[in-house]
Design an enzyme around this catalytic site. Sequence first.
Site, mmCIF file in Angstrom:
data_model
loop_
_atom_site.group_PDB
_atom_site.id
_atom_site.type_symbol
_atom_site.label_atom_id
_atom_site.label_comp_id
_atom_site.label_asym_id
_atom_site.label_seq_id
_atom_site.Cartn_x
_atom_site.Cartn_y
_atom_site.Cartn_z
ATOM 1 N N GLU A 94 0.806 -1.213 0.000
ATOM 2 C CA GLU A 94 0.000 0.000 0.000
ATOM 3 C C GLU A 94 0.840 1.264 0.000
ATOM 4 O O GLU A 94 1.920 1.302 0.577
ATOM 5 C CB GLU A 94 -0.865 0.037 1.267
ATOM 6 C CG GLU A 94 -1.867 -1.068 1.328
ATOM 7 C CD GLU A 94 -2.666 -1.014 2.613
ATOM 8 O OE1 GLU A 94 -3.582 -1.827 2.744
ATOM 9 O OE2 GLU A 94 -2.363 -0.168 3.482
ATOM 10 N N CYS A 118 2.360 -5.205 15.687
ATOM 11 C CA CYS A 118 1.796 -4.196 16.603
ATOM 12 C C CYS A 118 0.276 -4.402 16.649
ATOM 13 O O CYS A 118 -0.361 -4.585 15.603
ATOM 14 C CB CYS A 118 2.105 -2.785 16.119
ATOM 15 S SG CYS A 118 3.870 -2.477 15.948
ATOM 16 N N GLU A 166 8.673 -2.435 8.405
ATOM 17 C CA GLU A 166 9.625 -1.703 9.246
ATOM 18 C C GLU A 166 10.856 -1.392 8.383
ATOM 19 O O GLU A 166 11.643 -2.292 8.060
ATOM 20 C CB GLU A 166 10.000 -2.578 10.455
ATOM 21 C CG GLU A 166 11.210 -2.122 11.236
ATOM 22 C CD GLU A 166 11.167 -0.657 11.669
ATOM 23 O OE1 GLU A 166 10.199 -0.234 12.311
ATOM 24 O OE2 GLU A 166 12.136 0.078 11.346
ATOM 25 N N SER A 197 10.225 6.355 9.298
ATOM 26 C CA SER A 197 9.604 6.124 10.597
ATOM 27 C C SER A 197 9.872 4.690 11.042
ATOM 28 O O SER A 197 9.636 3.746 10.289
ATOM 29 C CB SER A 197 8.094 6.358 10.452
ATOM 30 O OG SER A 197 7.456 6.053 11.655
ATOM 31 N N ASN A 296 -7.174 5.446 13.119
ATOM 32 C CA ASN A 296 -8.172 4.871 12.218
ATOM 33 C C ASN A 296 -8.428 3.448 12.688
ATOM 34 O O ASN A 296 -7.616 2.554 12.414
ATOM 35 C CB ASN A 296 -7.608 4.798 10.776
ATOM 36 C CG ASN A 296 -7.921 6.038 9.968
ATOM 37 O OD1 ASN A 296 -8.971 6.644 10.135
ATOM 38 N ND2 ASN A 296 -7.014 6.405 9.098
ATOM 39 N N CYS A 339 -3.421 1.630 7.867
ATOM 40 C CA CYS A 339 -2.333 0.926 7.193
ATOM 41 C C CYS A 339 -2.575 -0.580 7.168
ATOM 42 O O CYS A 339 -2.856 -1.192 8.184
ATOM 43 C CB CYS A 339 -1.040 1.234 7.928
ATOM 44 S SG CYS A 339 0.336 0.269 7.372
HETATM 45 S S1 SF4 Z 1 3.639 -1.852 9.837
HETATM 46 FE FE1 SF4 Z 1 4.429 -0.559 11.499
HETATM 47 S S2 SF4 Z 1 2.748 -0.401 12.956
HETATM 48 FE FE2 SF4 Z 1 2.261 -2.105 11.575
HETATM 49 S S3 SF4 Z 1 3.007 -3.977 12.609
HETATM 50 FE FE3 SF4 Z 1 4.658 -3.229 11.278
HETATM 51 S S4 SF4 Z 1 5.918 -1.873 12.574
HETATM 52 FE FE4 SF4 Z 1 3.957 -2.180 13.626
#
Ligand code: SF4
Length: 358
Positions: A94, A118, A166, A197, A296, A339
Site C-alpha cells: 500500500e 503491533c 519496518e 519512521s 483509524n 495501514c
Molecule cells: S507496519 Fe508498522 S505499525 Fe504495523 S506492525 Fe509493522 S511496525 Fe507495527
Amino acid sequence: MSEKITDIRELSLEQVKALVTELGEKPYRAKQLWEWLWMKKARSWDDMSDLPKAFRAQLAERTVLRPLVLAEEQKSEDGTVKCAFRTWDGHIVEGVLIPTPTRLTACISSQIGCSLTCSFCATGRLKRIRNLDAGEIVDQVVLIDRLAHQYFKQGLTNIVYMGMGEPLLNYANTMRSVDRICAADGLGMSTRRITVSTAGIAKMIRKLADDDAKFNLALSLHAANDAKRDRIMPINEQNSLGELKDALRYYTRKTRRAVTFEYILLRGFNDSLQDAQELVRYASDVHAKVNLIEYNPIDGGEFGRTDSRDAEAFQQYLDRKGIVARIRRSRGRDIDAACGQLANKNAPAVKEGERVLK
Ligand code: SF4
C-alpha cells in the site's frame, strides 16, 4: 551476472557499466540506461526510446525490469488517495497520497507485510512476506507522484516511510531507495523532505547515525512506559524505552537533527493525564517533537479513536509543558485508510481490471 536473470534495478552503476561493455555497447549507453531506470522512470524496455532496439532486446534477454503496478485506488472525500500496488510476484503493498493545504505527501511501504505485529495495526496481521527492493520502493513514489499531478496538478512535496513494514529491518533497500529518490540522476528530491519512521530498533538507529543518514527520523512511540508499549508493540521487549532513549540521544548528538515521535491516541489506553506526563518526560529527554495521530480503527480491533476534545486537551497539556506537539487528523475515514487494511481486504481480488499507470 551472465547466466542468471538479474533484476536490472538491483545493479549498481558500476555493474550496469560492466553489463553494457559485456554486451558490446558503447560506454555512454550505460549512463543513458541508468537515467532511464532512475531518472526518466521507464516502466518497460519500450520506453527507452533512444536505446537501439537490438540492445534493448539483449537487455530483456539478460535482465528483468519489474515495476510495481497500480492495482486499485480509493479516493476519499478529503482528497486522500489510497493505492494498492501489485508486485511482479503477485503481492499487494500500500501507498497513500495525503494532501494538506501546504503539502502533498506520499506515505510508502518498505516491506510486504510486517513481522512486528503491533496490535493496533492491520499490517501486523499480515505476515512479513518479503522485503521490497529499492526499485519497488521508488516506484511507489513515482506512481503516487503521477496521481498527485493528476488530482492536484503538482508533484509530491514530502515522502514518509510509514506504510507497511519496518524500514530499518529492510535497511539496505531503504537506504538505496532514499539515495535514488534524492540523487541528481534519480528523482532529485531533497533529503529534508523525507522521513523514515521506525517502530524502534536501537542498534539500527545508531547505525543510521554512523552512516550519516540525512533524512528525518521519526519514532513510532505510542506509549511512554514499557509495560504499555510491550502490550501494543512486541518489538519493545527487545528494545526498551531506556535503550531507545540512549540510541536516540546518540543519533541526535551525532547528526545534530531532532527526531519526531509519532503517538497514536488510543481511547482509554494511552490518552490519560498520566500518559501525557510520561510522554512529556520522555520527549523532553531527547528533545523530540510529537505528532499526535488520530487513530483509524481497524476491523475487529480492540482500540478506538480518542475524542477530538480529549486529543486537544492532551496536546494542550504537552504544549504547556514545552513539548511541540501537533495533532494529525485521521484521513480518509470513508475509505480503507488504516495501514494494511486495503492489502488485508483486497489482496486476491484486484487482479482483474487493474490499472497500469504508464
Ligand atoms: S507496519 Fe508498522 S505499525 Fe504495523 S506492525 Fe509493522 S511496525 Fe507495527
